[in-house]
Scaffold this active site. Structure first.
Site, PDB file in Angstrom:
ATOM      1  N   GLY A  39       0.673  -1.220  -0.054  1.00 60.15           N
ATOM      2  CA  GLY A  39      -0.016  -0.020   0.161  1.00 60.15           C
ATOM      3  C   GLY A  39       0.911   1.123  -0.151  1.00 60.15           C
ATOM      4  N   THR A  40       0.421   2.405  -0.311  1.00 63.96           N
ATOM      5  CA  THR A  40       0.948   3.629  -0.348  1.00 63.96           C
ATOM      6  C   THR A  40       1.552   3.849  -1.631  1.00 63.96           C
ATOM      7  OG1 THR A  40       1.436   5.329   1.198  1.00 63.96           O
ATOM      8  CG2 THR A  40       3.098   3.585   0.773  1.00 63.96           C
ATOM      9  N   THR A  41       1.622   5.201  -1.678  1.00 66.06           N
ATOM     10  CA  THR A  41       2.610   6.034  -2.752  1.00 66.06           C
ATOM     11  C   THR A  41       3.154   7.378  -2.313  1.00 66.06           C
ATOM     12  OG1 THR A  41       1.645   5.185  -4.690  1.00 66.06           O
ATOM     13  CG2 THR A  41       2.938   7.038  -4.890  1.00 66.06           C
TER      14      THR A  41
END
EC number: 3.4.25.1
Length: 234
Positions: A39-41
């Site tokens: 998950g995440t950027t």
């Protein structure tokens, strides 16, 4: 000899003590099911005027269930520096608290802020020797030597570059930045590019989305803004 004493904490059979996650985390194979939790950027861009950091706001469980849509994944850790939260929530928050405390103590003792290079080195040492599970943050800051963007990998590696991306959406975000980045970007241009990179990653990466957080770092301090709609940041 108890075999558990020599067990690597990232080996199979160990239960992850931190959840939900904001980024890549070790695979738990204890139940026979290989689930890579992602998950995440998070994006960091250095300019002559300062540093721009952008992140999405989604937290997920196992990369498959959205557990929170309003996570601020960048925090001030120094008068002119900020760091992203990537990894397990518990590990990332603990890492930032520890680093912020050390930076504050340094400033109190020496009556001057720690340099960004020293802060990055300290972060790498903590990541290497501490109990911070599968973190991979971006550190951005400004000091007398200029603007700096560092990545800190889970093994304690520290690398500086003009721009950096971490998280499960990094491949898409890097592709966006590579095609548009120029060394003489203004802060506003860097904000637009960072926003476009997070937006592109959010379109394809299931672990990224739900708005945007932008941090602008200059020699005057750290300013953090949240946006429900990425278009509002442009």
């Amino acid at each position: 000899m108890n075999p558990d004493l020599n067990m690597n904490p990232h080996d199979s059979g160990r239960t992850d003590p931190y959840a939900p996650e904001l980024g890549e985390i070790a695979t738990d194979e204890g139940d026979g099911e290989n689930v890579t939790k992602t998950g995440t950027t998070t994006v960091g861009l250095a300019t002559e005027e300062g540093v721009v950091i952008a992140t999405d706001r989604r937290a997920s469980l196992g990369g498959r269930f959205v557990s929170n849509k309003n996570v601020v994944k960048v925090e001030e850790i120094h008068p002119t520096a900020a760091m992203t939260l990537v990894g397990s929530v518990g590990g990332a928050q603990s890492f930032i608290r520890t680093l912020r405390s050390e930076a504050s103590l340094y400033e109190t003792r020496r009556d001057e802020p720690m340099s960004i290079n020293a802060l990055a080195t300290l972060a790498g040492n903590f990541a290497r020797g501490g109990p911070f599970l599968a973190i991979h943050p971006i550190l951005g800051g400004v000091d007398d030597e200029g603007s700096h963007v560092y990545t800190i990998d889970p093994a304690g590696g520290v690398m500086e570059d003009d721009y950096a991306v971490t998280g499960s959406g990094m491949q898409v975000a890097y592709g966006t930045i590579e095609g548009e980045y120029e060394s003489d970007l203004s802060t506003e241009e860097a904000k637009e590019l960072a926003t476009n990179a997070v937006q592109a990653a959010s379109e394809r990466d299931t672990g990224s989305g739900n708005g945007l957080v932008i941090a602008e770092i200059t020699d005057e301090g750290v300013e953090i803004e949240e946006f429900d709609d990425l278009a509002d940041a442009l």
